[in-house]
Design an enzyme around this catalytic site. Structure first.
Site, PDB file in Angstrom:
ATOM      1  N   HIS A   1       4.614  -5.210   7.969  1.00 26.40           N
ATOM      2  CA  HIS A   1       4.647  -3.891   7.343  1.00 26.40           C
ATOM      3  C   HIS A   1       3.596  -3.891   6.245  1.00 26.40           C
ATOM      4  CE1 HIS A   1       6.492  -0.020   6.175  1.00 26.40           C
ATOM      5  NE2 HIS A   1       6.058  -0.361   4.970  1.00 26.40           N
ATOM      6  N   CYS A   2       2.600  -3.020   6.380  1.00 26.02           N
ATOM      7  CA  CYS A   2       1.469  -3.013   5.452  1.00 26.02           C
ATOM      8  C   CYS A   2       1.732  -2.032   4.308  1.00 26.02           C
ATOM      9  CB  CYS A   2       0.183  -2.622   6.182  1.00 26.02           C
ATOM     10  SG  CYS A   2      -1.266  -2.545   5.102  1.00 26.02           S
ATOM     11  N   PRO A   3       1.822  -2.511   3.065  1.00 24.05           N
ATOM     12  CA  PRO A   3       2.078  -1.598   1.948  1.00 24.05           C
ATOM     13  C   PRO A   3       0.914  -0.668   1.658  1.00 24.05           C
ATOM     14  CG  PRO A   3       1.635  -3.819   1.146  1.00 24.05           C
ATOM     15  CD  PRO A   3       1.740  -3.914   2.628  1.00 24.05           C
TER      16      PRO A   3
ATOM     17  N   GLY B   1       1.285   1.974   4.200  1.00 22.03           N
ATOM     18  CA  GLY B   1       2.591   2.619   4.147  1.00 22.03           C
ATOM     19  C   GLY B   1       3.191   2.760   5.525  1.00 22.03           C
TER      20      GLY B   1
END
Length: 292
Positions: free
Chosen positions: A153-155, A158
């Site tokens: 999950h890439c911050p 998003g």
């Protein structure tokens, strides 16, 4: 199920957000993607407004070559970012009811042995989504979805990175790394040429004085901040590019690498592609249709 090309919020129970009537999907932390996109646009605006404009004015015709190259890289980077941030990563829709064996026998094992390419693997049951996860499918707790070929999950995006948007993610980080090199090189070039220009106009000026005039001309001093930002971004995106080339070469995901799913030396990996064939399989295959 809904018609191809449009996602359905009504049939969805996770934390992801739907936009434009179901044409786009983001994670719950979509504000991060908006801020990242805005920061890229701001830095590019300063770069094009000062550095590229100066080169096109005082370094013809080569400045226009810089403009074309930088524009191609910028547009590719922004388009890949937008696609990765707003695409379904490979969400597996939740079942309305548990499988028959779970419904009839609540104590039924939640892990089942299976064989894939001669290697023993485990199929896991997802209590939240009420289905048996296919191989490489992982439940993302930020988005609260099961995602096929989940990577991470890439911050910054998003959004999850998975089966359907991994290619866009990789194009974004790799193109951005190249763009950062171009930005840093041309900012340095502009300051050198501008310093030489002011020194040539008045040979009595010292190099330091000519450089100070170059920084003040057209507000070029602001580009030093862009240079520093590009340097930081290059370290981050170049590192990610190299890391993901390494992962694709070994045919593992970020999640599998961190958890050592297939052993410390990848010796238990049931997916046989390695090297160039694994890279091609990851980046060159046709994107599947969304299951939402």
């Amino acid at each position: 199920m809904v018609r191809s090309g449009r996602l359905s919020a009504e049939l969805f129970q996770g934390n992801s957000r739907f936009w434009c009537g179901g044409k786009a999907l983001t994670g719950p932390d979509y504000v991060n993607a908006v801020l990242t996109f805005a920061l890229i646009l701001l830095a590019c605006g300063i770069y094009y407004g000062i550095t590229v404009a100066w080169l096109c004015t005082f370094w013809q015709p080569y400045g226009f070559i810089v403009l074309v190259v930088a524009l191609l890289l910028t547009l590719t980077s922004l388009a890949a970012f937008a696609l990765a941030a707003t695409d379904d990563a490979g969400i597996v829709p939740r079942a309305q009811r548990p499988p028959k064996e779970i419904e009839e026998e609540p104590s039924f094992p939640r892990e089942l042995p299976a064989e894939l390419n001669g290697v023993l693997i485990k199929l896991k049951y997802c209590e939240t989504c009420r289905h048996w996860r296919p191989p490489r499918c992982v439940h993302c707790f930020q988005c609260n979805n099961c995602v096929e070929r989940f990577d991470h999950h890439c911050p910054w995006l998003g959004n999850c990175v998975g089966k359907r948007n991994y290619r866009s993610f990789f194009v974004f980080v790799s193109t951005t790394a190249i763009l950062c090199v171009v930005v840093m090189a041309t900012i340095a070039l502009q300051l050198v040429l501008s310093t030489q220009r002011f020194h040539g106009e008045d040979p009595s000026r010292t190099t330091a004085e000519a450089f100070a005039r170059a920084l003040a001309f057209w507000g070029a001093g602001v580009t030093i901040l862009v240079f520093v930002l590009a340097l930081l971004a290059f370290g981050f995106t170049a590192g990610l590019t190299g890391f993901h080339i390494f992962l694709m070469w070994r045919n593992v995901s970020t999640n599998e690498f961190i958890k050592k799913t297939y052993g410390r030396k990848n010796e238990h990996n049931p997916f046989v592609e390695r090297g160039p064939s694994a890279l091609c399989e990851r980046l060159c295959t046709t994107k599947t249709h969304s299951k939402l």
